[in-house]
Design an enzyme around this catalytic site. Sequence first.
Site, PDB file in Angstrom:
ATOM      1  CB  SER A 135      -0.913  -0.077   1.229  1.00 32.72           C
ATOM      2  OG  SER A 135      -1.692   1.066   1.358  1.00 32.72           O
ATOM      3  CE1 TYR A 149       1.100   4.786  -5.896  1.00 29.79           C
ATOM      4  CE2 TYR A 149       1.171   6.143  -3.915  1.00 29.79           C
ATOM      5  CZ  TYR A 149       1.566   5.007  -4.612  1.00 29.79           C
ATOM      6  OH  TYR A 149       2.400   4.095  -4.018  1.00 29.79           O
ATOM      7  CE  LYS A 153       0.212   1.695  -4.045  1.00 31.29           C
ATOM      8  NZ  LYS A 153       0.673   0.302  -4.325  1.00 31.29           N
ATOM      9  CB  THR A 184      12.005   2.547  -5.610  1.00 29.67           C
ATOM     10  OG1 THR A 184      10.788   3.320  -5.696  1.00 29.67           O
ATOM     11  CG2 THR A 184      12.157   2.013  -4.197  1.00 29.67           C
TER      12      THR A 184
HETATM   13  N1  LIG Z   1       9.007   4.090  -3.569  1.00 25.54           N
HETATM   14  C1  LIG Z   1       8.103   4.698  -2.862  1.00 25.54           C
HETATM   15  O1  LIG Z   1       8.266   5.852  -2.479  1.00 25.54           O
HETATM   16  C2  LIG Z   1       6.848   3.956  -2.496  1.00 25.54           C
HETATM   17  C3  LIG Z   1       6.146   4.367  -1.346  1.00 25.54           C
HETATM   18  C4  LIG Z   1       4.970   3.691  -0.996  1.00 25.54           C
HETATM   19  C5  LIG Z   1       4.539   2.625  -1.758  1.00 25.54           C
HETATM   20  N2  LIG Z   1       5.237   2.237  -2.877  1.00 25.54           N
HETATM   21  C6  LIG Z   1       4.729   1.073  -3.614  1.00 25.54           C
HETATM   22  O2  LIG Z   1       5.715   0.067  -3.599  1.00 25.54           O
HETATM   23  C7  LIG Z   1       5.536  -0.811  -4.713  1.00 25.54           C
HETATM   24  C8  LIG Z   1       6.861  -1.056  -5.399  1.00 25.54           C
HETATM   25  O3  LIG Z   1       7.309   0.133  -6.002  1.00 25.54           O
HETATM   26  P1  LIG Z   1       8.818   0.631  -5.952  1.00 25.54           P
HETATM   27  O4  LIG Z   1       8.849   1.807  -5.072  1.00 25.54           O
HETATM   28  O5  LIG Z   1       9.721  -0.499  -5.691  1.00 25.54           O
HETATM   29  O6  LIG Z   1       8.983   1.193  -7.442  1.00 25.54           O
HETATM   30  P2  LIG Z   1       9.756   0.647  -8.732  1.00 25.54           P
HETATM   31  O7  LIG Z   1      11.222   0.586  -8.459  1.00 25.54           O
HETATM   32  O8  LIG Z   1       9.296   1.520  -9.837  1.00 25.54           O
HETATM   33  O9  LIG Z   1       9.196  -0.830  -8.926  1.00 25.54           O
HETATM   34  C9  LIG Z   1       7.904  -1.043  -9.421  1.00 25.54           C
HETATM   35  C10 LIG Z   1       7.834  -2.465  -9.927  1.00 25.54           C
HETATM   36  O10 LIG Z   1       6.502  -2.702 -10.413  1.00 25.54           O
HETATM   37  C11 LIG Z   1       6.614  -3.320 -11.693  1.00 25.54           C
HETATM   38  N3  LIG Z   1       5.439  -3.120 -12.533  1.00 25.54           N
HETATM   39  C12 LIG Z   1       4.923  -1.962 -13.014  1.00 25.54           C
HETATM   40  N4  LIG Z   1       3.848  -2.225 -13.784  1.00 25.54           N
HETATM   41  C13 LIG Z   1       3.682  -3.571 -13.798  1.00 25.54           C
HETATM   42  C14 LIG Z   1       2.771  -4.458 -14.401  1.00 25.54           C
HETATM   43  N5  LIG Z   1       1.780  -4.036 -15.194  1.00 25.54           N
HETATM   44  N6  LIG Z   1       2.924  -5.786 -14.179  1.00 25.54           N
HETATM   45  C15 LIG Z   1       3.920  -6.257 -13.398  1.00 25.54           C
HETATM   46  N7  LIG Z   1       4.839  -5.473 -12.824  1.00 25.54           N
HETATM   47  C16 LIG Z   1       4.720  -4.143 -13.002  1.00 25.54           C
HETATM   48  C17 LIG Z   1       7.850  -2.693 -12.299  1.00 25.54           C
HETATM   49  O11 LIG Z   1       8.272  -3.483 -13.401  1.00 25.54           O
HETATM   50  P3  LIG Z   1       9.010  -2.868 -14.715  1.00 25.54           P
HETATM   51  O12 LIG Z   1      10.459  -2.739 -14.334  1.00 25.54           O
HETATM   52  O13 LIG Z   1       8.744  -3.877 -15.785  1.00 25.54           O
HETATM   53  O14 LIG Z   1       8.377  -1.538 -14.988  1.00 25.54           O
HETATM   54  C18 LIG Z   1       8.782  -2.740 -11.098  1.00 25.54           C
HETATM   55  O15 LIG Z   1       9.321  -4.014 -10.945  1.00 25.54           O
HETATM   56  C19 LIG Z   1       4.466  -0.147  -5.586  1.00 25.54           C
HETATM   57  O16 LIG Z   1       3.227  -0.789  -5.354  1.00 25.54           O
HETATM   58  C20 LIG Z   1       4.444   1.298  -5.089  1.00 25.54           C
HETATM   59  O17 LIG Z   1       3.191   1.903  -5.312  1.00 25.54           O
HETATM   60  C21 LIG Z   1       6.369   2.879  -3.247  1.00 25.54           C
END
Ligand SMILES: NC(=O)c1ccc[n+]([C@@H]2O[C@H](COP(=O)([O-])OP(=O)(O)OC[C@H]3O[C@@H](n4cnc5c(N)ncnc54)[C@H](OP(=O)(O)O)[C@@H]3O)[C@@H](O)[C@H]2O)c1
Length: 275
Positions: A135, A149, A153, A184
């Site tokens: 989330s 967004y 969530k 990330t």
């Molecule tokens: N980073 C933050 O600040 C933050 C904070 C709170 C929550 N989140 C949540 O944490 C989770 C992971 O994000 P992250 O921060 O690690 O960002 P990230 O580095 O951009 O990783 C996102 C991942 O999701 C994959 N993805 C995107 N679209 C997809 C699809 N249609 N099918 C399968 N995989 C898909 C991406 O794959 P590709 O490489 O192929 O694009 C990548 O592996 C997300 O749900 C995000 O909303 C992030």
Amino acid sequence: MAQTWLITGTSSGFGKALATIVAQNKDTNLVAAARHLDDLAYLDAFDAKRIEKVVIDVTDEDQIKAGVAKAIERFKTIDVLVNNAGLGYFATIEESDMDQVRYMFEVNVIGLANMTRAVLPTMRRQRSGVIINLSSALALTTLPTMGYYSATKYAVEGYSDTLRQEVADLGIRVMTVEPSGARTQWSGRSSQKVVPTIKDYAAFSDSVASVADSVTQAPGNPKRIAQVMFAQANASEIPAHLPLGDFAYHGGLANLQGLVTEIQSRENISLSTDD
Ligand SMILES: NC(=O)c1ccc[n+]([C@@H]2O[C@H](COP(=O)([O-])OP(=O)(O)OC[C@H]3O[C@@H](n4cnc5c(N)ncnc54)[C@H](OP(=O)(O)O)[C@@H]3O)[C@@H](O)[C@H]2O)c1
């Protein structure tokens, strides 16, 4: 018996950091899901006997079914599902592109739900399992330009809270993780940004324009976040909610406490509508 983890979105960010921990642990099997297997070459440094790579775009139900079937064929169980794949979107509500918003819902909400549906029959049969849904701090509180967004969530939270009740007696635990901003690709290539052009929203232009900086400057450390998720998934009491970082903890609490105060301040009105 080794625990099998299935993690979506393992090409980068939290998913990659968590997959690396699971791959290094001798008591766990890893099913690493990604849209492109080329992105999973980093896993070749670890013991291939405990790792299966599968192609899953979470918007593709056939790929979900095939990936889950491959996981079960290889390791017989799925003990932990991590619904990590997700996108961001930065725009005011009024200026958002609804096709892009719809696609974000497909990934962040429907994709997560379809992954869960595909894995639940196995976890019900096992009478055990842990489902970890990524989330966000932005499901505990909100910020301008993050509305859609947050909406995805908050949907994940409502979905997870209900699922937790439905599967509690089946030995299945559901944990939502609410990270604050972390370094990330989420604020980089994984999100669209629409800098406001309507003058009335000019105050929010800088925050959208500078958002990509959080790829390198956000306080959250993805490796530490992955370590905490791994540890909490193995805790004797698995948390229902896991806010991570200052913004999630303090910002989330302040918003929730404000909500309680506001609701309590109109108790008489709220209770006046039942016969
Ligand atoms: N980073 C933050 O600040 C933050 C904070 C709170 C929550 N989140 C949540 O944490 C989770 C992971 O994000 P992250 O921060 O690690 O960002 P990230 O580095 O951009 O990783 C996102 C991942 O999701 C994959 N993805 C995107 N679209 C997809 C699809 N249609 N099918 C399968 N995989 C898909 C991406 O794959 P590709 O490489 O192929 O694009 C990548 O592996 C997300 O749900 C995000 O909303 C992030």
